[in-house]
Motif scaffolding. Structure first.
Motif, PDB file in Angstrom:
ATOM      1  N   ALA A   1     -36.232  56.350  24.587  1.00 50.46           N
ATOM      2  CA  ALA A   1     -34.769  56.297  24.512  1.00 50.46           C
ATOM      3  C   ALA A   1     -34.226  54.889  24.663  1.00 50.46           C
ATOM      4  CB  ALA A   1     -34.162  57.196  25.586  1.00 50.46           C
ATOM      5  N   ALA A   2     -34.990  54.002  25.287  1.00 48.59           N
ATOM      6  CA  ALA A   2     -34.529  52.634  25.517  1.00 48.59           C
ATOM      7  C   ALA A   2     -35.742  51.718  25.550  1.00 48.59           C
ATOM      8  CB  ALA A   2     -33.760  52.542  26.838  1.00 48.59           C
ATOM      9  N   ALA A   3     -35.769  50.731  24.648  1.00 48.51           N
ATOM     10  CA  ALA A   3     -36.911  49.821  24.537  1.00 48.51           C
ATOM     11  C   ALA A   3     -36.453  48.392  24.779  1.00 48.51           C
ATOM     12  CB  ALA A   3     -37.561  49.938  23.159  1.00 48.51           C
ATOM     13  N   ALA A   4     -37.026  47.758  25.795  1.00 49.76           N
ATOM     14  CA  ALA A   4     -36.673  46.376  26.136  1.00 49.76           C
ATOM     15  C   ALA A   4     -37.858  45.456  25.875  1.00 49.76           C
ATOM     16  CB  ALA A   4     -36.229  46.276  27.594  1.00 49.76           C
ATOM     17  N   SER A   5     -37.539  44.200  25.556  1.00 46.25           N
ATOM     18  CA  SER A   5     -38.569  43.211  25.231  1.00 46.25           C
ATOM     19  C   SER A   5     -38.118  41.859  25.748  1.00 46.25           C
ATOM     20  CB  SER A   5     -38.770  43.166  23.717  1.00 46.25           C
ATOM     21  OG  SER A   5     -39.626  42.122  23.332  1.00 46.25           O
ATOM     22  N   PHE A   6     -38.973  41.225  26.561  1.00 47.63           N
ATOM     23  CA  PHE A   6     -38.628  39.928  27.145  1.00 47.63           C
ATOM     24  C   PHE A   6     -39.638  38.861  26.747  1.00 47.63           C
ATOM     25  CE2 PHE A   6     -36.586  43.081  29.768  1.00 47.63           C
ATOM     26  CZ  PHE A   6     -35.317  42.543  29.959  1.00 47.63           C
TER      27      PHE A   6
ATOM     28  N   VAL B   1     -33.453  42.915  23.461  1.00 45.53           N
ATOM     29  CA  VAL B   1     -34.424  41.827  23.298  1.00 45.53           C
ATOM     30  C   VAL B   1     -33.857  40.550  23.897  1.00 45.53           C
ATOM     31  CG1 VAL B   1     -35.663  40.385  21.636  1.00 45.53           C
ATOM     32  CG2 VAL B   1     -35.407  42.834  21.204  1.00 45.53           C
ATOM     33  N   ALA B   2     -34.631  39.915  24.779  1.00 48.86           N
ATOM     34  CA  ALA B   2     -34.257  38.631  25.366  1.00 48.86           C
ATOM     35  C   ALA B   2     -35.338  37.612  25.039  1.00 48.86           C
ATOM     36  CB  ALA B   2     -34.079  38.754  26.877  1.00 48.86           C
ATOM     37  N   GLY B   3     -34.991  36.645  24.211  1.00 50.54           N
ATOM     38  CA  GLY B   3     -35.933  35.599  23.845  1.00 50.54           C
ATOM     39  C   GLY B   3     -35.869  34.420  24.787  1.00 50.54           C
ATOM     40  N   SER B   4     -36.783  33.485  24.596  1.00 53.49           N
ATOM     41  CA  SER B   4     -36.835  32.270  25.407  1.00 53.49           C
ATOM     42  C   SER B   4     -36.599  31.057  24.516  1.00 53.49           C
ATOM     43  CB  SER B   4     -38.189  32.157  26.116  1.00 53.49           C
ATOM     44  OG  SER B   4     -39.257  32.305  25.194  1.00 53.49           O
TER      45      SER B   4
ATOM     46  N   ILE C   1     -29.500  41.404  21.181  1.00 56.44           N
ATOM     47  CA  ILE C   1     -30.485  40.334  21.093  1.00 56.44           C
ATOM     48  C   ILE C   1     -29.839  39.074  21.644  1.00 56.44           C
ATOM     49  CG2 ILE C   1     -31.963  38.961  19.575  1.00 56.44           C
ATOM     50  CD1 ILE C   1     -31.809  41.256  17.531  1.00 56.44           C
ATOM     51  N   GLU C   2     -30.494  38.462  22.615  1.00 56.62           N
ATOM     52  CA  GLU C   2     -29.963  37.230  23.188  1.00 56.62           C
ATOM     53  C   GLU C   2     -31.094  36.322  23.622  1.00 56.62           C
ATOM     54  OE1 GLU C   2     -27.457  38.231  26.470  1.00 56.62           O
ATOM     55  OE2 GLU C   2     -28.882  39.649  27.329  1.00 56.62           O
ATOM     56  N   PHE C   3     -30.744  35.078  23.886  1.00 60.81           N
ATOM     57  CA  PHE C   3     -31.714  34.104  24.368  1.00 60.81           C
ATOM     58  C   PHE C   3     -31.344  33.681  25.780  1.00 60.81           C
ATOM     59  CE2 PHE C   3     -32.400  33.826  19.849  1.00 60.81           C
ATOM     60  CZ  PHE C   3     -33.757  33.551  19.725  1.00 60.81           C
ATOM     61  N   TYR C   4     -32.342  33.711  26.680  1.00 64.15           N
ATOM     62  CA  TYR C   4     -32.145  33.206  28.033  1.00 64.15           C
ATOM     63  C   TYR C   4     -32.510  31.714  28.047  1.00 64.15           C
ATOM     64  CZ  TYR C   4     -31.950  37.987  30.020  1.00 64.15           C
ATOM     65  OH  TYR C   4     -31.607  39.279  30.356  1.00 64.15           O
ATOM     66  N   PRO C   5     -31.864  30.921  28.886  1.00 68.31           N
ATOM     67  CA  PRO C   5     -32.139  29.485  28.924  1.00 68.31           C
ATOM     68  C   PRO C   5     -33.392  29.149  29.738  1.00 68.31           C
ATOM     69  CG  PRO C   5     -30.410  29.983  30.483  1.00 68.31           C
ATOM     70  CD  PRO C   5     -30.709  31.274  29.754  1.00 68.31           C
ATOM     71  N   GLY C   6     -34.490  29.799  29.408  1.00 64.09           N
ATOM     72  CA  GLY C   6     -35.766  29.564  30.084  1.00 64.09           C
ATOM     73  C   GLY C   6     -36.880  29.635  29.074  1.00 64.09           C
TER      74      GLY C   6
ATOM     75  N   PHE D   1     -40.503  33.290  18.560  1.00 61.74           N
ATOM     76  CA  PHE D   1     -39.251  34.030  18.372  1.00 61.74           C
ATOM     77  C   PHE D   1     -38.112  33.019  18.322  1.00 61.74           C
ATOM     78  CE2 PHE D   1     -35.650  36.759  19.874  1.00 61.74           C
ATOM     79  CZ  PHE D   1     -35.658  37.642  18.805  1.00 61.74           C
ATOM     80  N   THR D   2     -37.804  32.590  17.129  1.00 62.49           N
ATOM     81  CA  THR D   2     -36.779  31.582  16.894  1.00 62.49           C
ATOM     82  C   THR D   2     -35.454  32.239  16.546  1.00 62.49           C
ATOM     83  OG1 THR D   2     -37.251  31.468  14.522  1.00 62.49           O
ATOM     84  CG2 THR D   2     -38.579  30.048  15.989  1.00 62.49           C
TER      85      THR D   2
END
Length: 249
Positions: free
Chosen positions: A146-151, A178-181, A208-213, A187-188
């Motif tokens: 029901a909910a799929a997260a990806s870091f 989805v949280a990219g780095s 979909i977002e990018f974390y500052p790390g 993952f650009t």
């Protein structure tokens, strides 16, 4: 919170996993935690405990179970030591999309059959390699997630790659987070645009977002670990699951 060693039957053997159950009276929704490339270890068990503290039964499987009793990796040297790097990539290469999907189906069934777990669907989260597995699973087992997260995952939306998870967007029945780095060639911004386009076209609710790390920011024994971003990731999961997973059960 109880932490229990479990054995999860799969189509190709048995995965020795770690089950993490909240305190109090259940049942609760279940979540499969796909570990990063270093596999099931104390850090991932601690993350399972944290999910349990949020009110979810967390299952952390040994995704490398086909290798038998494999020796643990040291995250500090796994990529710099040539022998260890080869061993690591050998294990990773065995996790084809077909195997990931078959295993995810077994993990979901295992959770949903537990008396501590309620509902007809589970959540998933994954880190680095596991983040890709989370999306592959969502595209492979449909209504069971029901909910799929990806870091800080890589290779989740690669043009001209027939194994890229974004190609299965039409089969996803979960909401996706989805949280990219930053500075991550796996993952650009272009990959994020491709993933966004695929999910939008398929009608999949997503963020979909990018974390500052940097790659590995959420996992405590990774060198780029950032406590503030790790806390942000837990808060994101808290809100995401409350909206998408609690209502599914």
């Amino acid at each position: 919170m109880p932490r229990v060693d479990v054995q999860i039957p799969t189509s190709e053997g048995v995965s020795n996993g770690s089950l993490h159950v909240p305190d109090g009276a259940g049942p609760w929704p279940g979540v499969v935690v796909f570990p990063d490339a270093f596999g099931l270890r104390d850090t991932m068990r601690d993350m399972g405990d944290h999910l349990a503290s949020l009110g979810y039964v967390a299952l952390v499987p040994d995704v490398f179970y086909r290798a038998g009793d494999w020796a643990p990796f040291d995250p500090a040297t796994a990529f710099t030591d040539q022998k260890e790097r080869g061993r690591l990539f050998g294990l990773m290469s065995g996790l084809t999309n077909g195997r990931v999907i078959a295993d995810a189906d077994a993990y979901a069934d295992f959770l949903l059959a537990r008396p501590e777990v309620r509902g007809t669907a589970v959540g998933t989260t994954g880190y680095c390699m596991g983040g890709r597995m989370s999306l592959v699973a969502a595209g492979g087992i449909g209504d069971k997630i029901a909910a799929a997260a990806s870091f800080h995952a890589a290779r989740v939306a690669i043009p001209d790659d027939p194994n890229s998870p974004h190609l299965a967007a039409d089969n996803i029945r979960a909401a996706v987070y989805v949280a990219g780095s930053i500075e991550d060639q796996g993952f650009t911004a272009e990959h994020a645009e491709l993933l966004d386009s695929a999910l939008t076209s398929a009608g999949v609710p997503h963020t979909i977002e990018f974390y500052p790390g940097h790659h590995g920011f959420a996992v405590p024994d990774n060198a780029p670990y950032d406590p503030a971003l790790a806390e942000r990731h837990w808060e994101a999961l808290r809100g995401f699951y409350a909206e998408r997973l609690l209502s599914a059960g």
